[in-house]
Design a protein around this motif. Structure first.
Motif, PDB file in Angstrom:
ATOM      1  N   GLU A  50       1.814   0.641   4.749  1.00  7.33           N
ATOM      2  CA  GLU A  50       0.645   1.626   4.628  1.00  7.33           C
ATOM      3  C   GLU A  50      -0.773   0.628   4.823  1.00  7.33           C
ATOM      4  N   THR A 120      -1.912  -1.312 -14.256  1.00 11.48           N
ATOM      5  CA  THR A 120      -1.603  -0.308 -13.407  1.00 11.48           C
ATOM      6  C   THR A 120      -1.956  -0.704 -11.890  1.00 11.48           C
ATOM      7  N   LEU A 121      -2.661  -1.599 -11.820  1.00 18.64           N
ATOM      8  CA  LEU A 121      -2.924  -1.986 -10.265  1.00 18.64           C
ATOM      9  C   LEU A 121      -1.747  -2.869  -9.942  1.00 18.64           C
ATOM     10  N   ARG A 123       1.151  -2.700 -11.162  1.00 19.74           N
ATOM     11  CA  ARG A 123       2.520  -1.917 -10.961  1.00 19.74           C
ATOM     12  C   ARG A 123       2.259  -1.347  -9.737  1.00 19.74           C
ATOM     13  N   LYS A 124       1.127  -0.648  -9.236  1.00 22.82           N
ATOM     14  CA  LYS A 124       1.164  -0.060  -8.016  1.00 22.82           C
ATOM     15  C   LYS A 124       1.146  -0.901  -6.709  1.00 22.82           C
ATOM     16  N   PHE A 125       0.555  -2.108  -6.988  1.00 27.63           N
ATOM     17  CA  PHE A 125       0.653  -2.893  -5.531  1.00 27.63           C
ATOM     18  C   PHE A 125       1.466  -4.231  -5.605  1.00 27.63           C
ATOM     19  N   ASP A 126       2.243  -4.348  -6.716  1.00 30.38           N
ATOM     20  CA  ASP A 126       3.341  -5.388  -6.588  1.00 30.38           C
ATOM     21  C   ASP A 126       4.741  -4.860  -5.978  1.00 30.38           C
ATOM     22  N   ARG A 127       4.896  -4.783  -4.778  1.00 29.92           N
ATOM     23  CA  ARG A 127       5.887  -4.191  -4.156  1.00 29.92           C
ATOM     24  C   ARG A 127       7.186  -4.915  -4.586  1.00 29.92           C
ATOM     25  N   ASP A 137      -0.698  -6.475   0.478  1.00 28.65           N
ATOM     26  CA  ASP A 137      -1.032  -5.607  -0.839  1.00 28.65           C
ATOM     27  C   ASP A 137      -2.440  -5.699  -1.517  1.00 28.65           C
ATOM     28  N   GLN A 140      -4.814  -4.213   0.382  1.00 29.47           N
ATOM     29  CA  GLN A 140      -4.615  -2.558   0.156  1.00 29.47           C
ATOM     30  C   GLN A 140      -5.370  -2.266  -1.043  1.00 29.47           C
ATOM     31  N   CYS A 141      -5.053  -3.038  -1.980  1.00 31.90           N
ATOM     32  CA  CYS A 141      -5.731  -2.844  -3.159  1.00 31.90           C
ATOM     33  C   CYS A 141      -7.263  -2.897  -3.266  1.00 31.90           C
ATOM     34  N   ASN A 144      -8.711   0.059  -1.478  1.00 32.35           N
ATOM     35  CA  ASN A 144      -8.505   1.251  -2.095  1.00 32.35           C
ATOM     36  C   ASN A 144      -9.431   1.269  -3.252  1.00 32.35           C
TER      37      ASN A 144
END
Length: 180
Positions: A50, A120-121, A123-127, A137, A140-141, A144
């Motif tokens: 991504e 929340t961030l 959770r979203k960006f910790d792959r 990431d 990307q964070c 975004n």
């Protein structure tokens, strides 16, 4: 070959040599798959696809879906700048960014979010599920958050941090986000 993980001078010949090594099919353009091979996130795992697509869309001026040599030079500088930024906020030199370091980074960029939003961030960006964000990431964070902020500001004409919009306006805001 993880060229972006190395710090080297960015002269024309150096970049051309890397570009030619990455351009496996020798068509003068780098695809997302070719670029992903060249990128290093410091964990020996592939760069987030991504993030690769996001960066291609940001630097693909001719909208071909690939990166030319000139576009590659700009992208190279962008990634190396992000590397320096990432390293400056990786306070424990772990090679990744934890929630406290992410909060420090985004706060230094001028963002003021609640601790809940930082969760929340993460959770979203910790792959990896390890409680940290890798280099790719992190890019990307940050990109975004900036893109969403720019979209939000179009509606927040008083710069108060509050907007009243319809659901359709919200969807338009999200779907019209620009990556350039």
């Amino acid at each position: 070959m993880s060229y972006f993980g190395q710090r080297a001078p960015t002269d024309h010949q150096f970049l051309l040599a890397i570009f030619q090594r990455v351009d496996k099919d020798r068509n003068g353009h780098i695809s997302a798959d070719e670029l992903q091979v060249a990128l290093s996130n410091g964990t020996w795992s592939p760069f987030n696809p991504e993030t690769v697509r996001l960066m291609i869309s940001m630097f693909d001026r001719d909208k071909s879906g690939t990166i030319t040599f000139d576009e590659f030079g700009a992208l190279w500088r962008y990634v190396t700048d992000w590397q320096e930024t990432f390293k400056s906020f990786d306070q424990d030199n772990s090679g990744n960014i934890d929630q406290t370091e992410l909060k420090t980074a985004l706060s230094s960029f001028g963002y003021r979010f609640s601790d809940g939003f930082y969760t929340t961030l993460m959770r979203k960006f910790d792959r990896t599920g390890q409680g940290c964000v890798n280099f790719d990431d992190f890019i990307q964070c940050c990109v975004n958050v900036q893109m969403l902020t720019d979209s939000f500001r179009r509606y927040d004409t008083s710069q108060s941090g509050w907007v009243t919009i319809t659901y359709e306006q919200f969807l338009t805001l999200v779907f019209n986000m620009k990556t350039t």
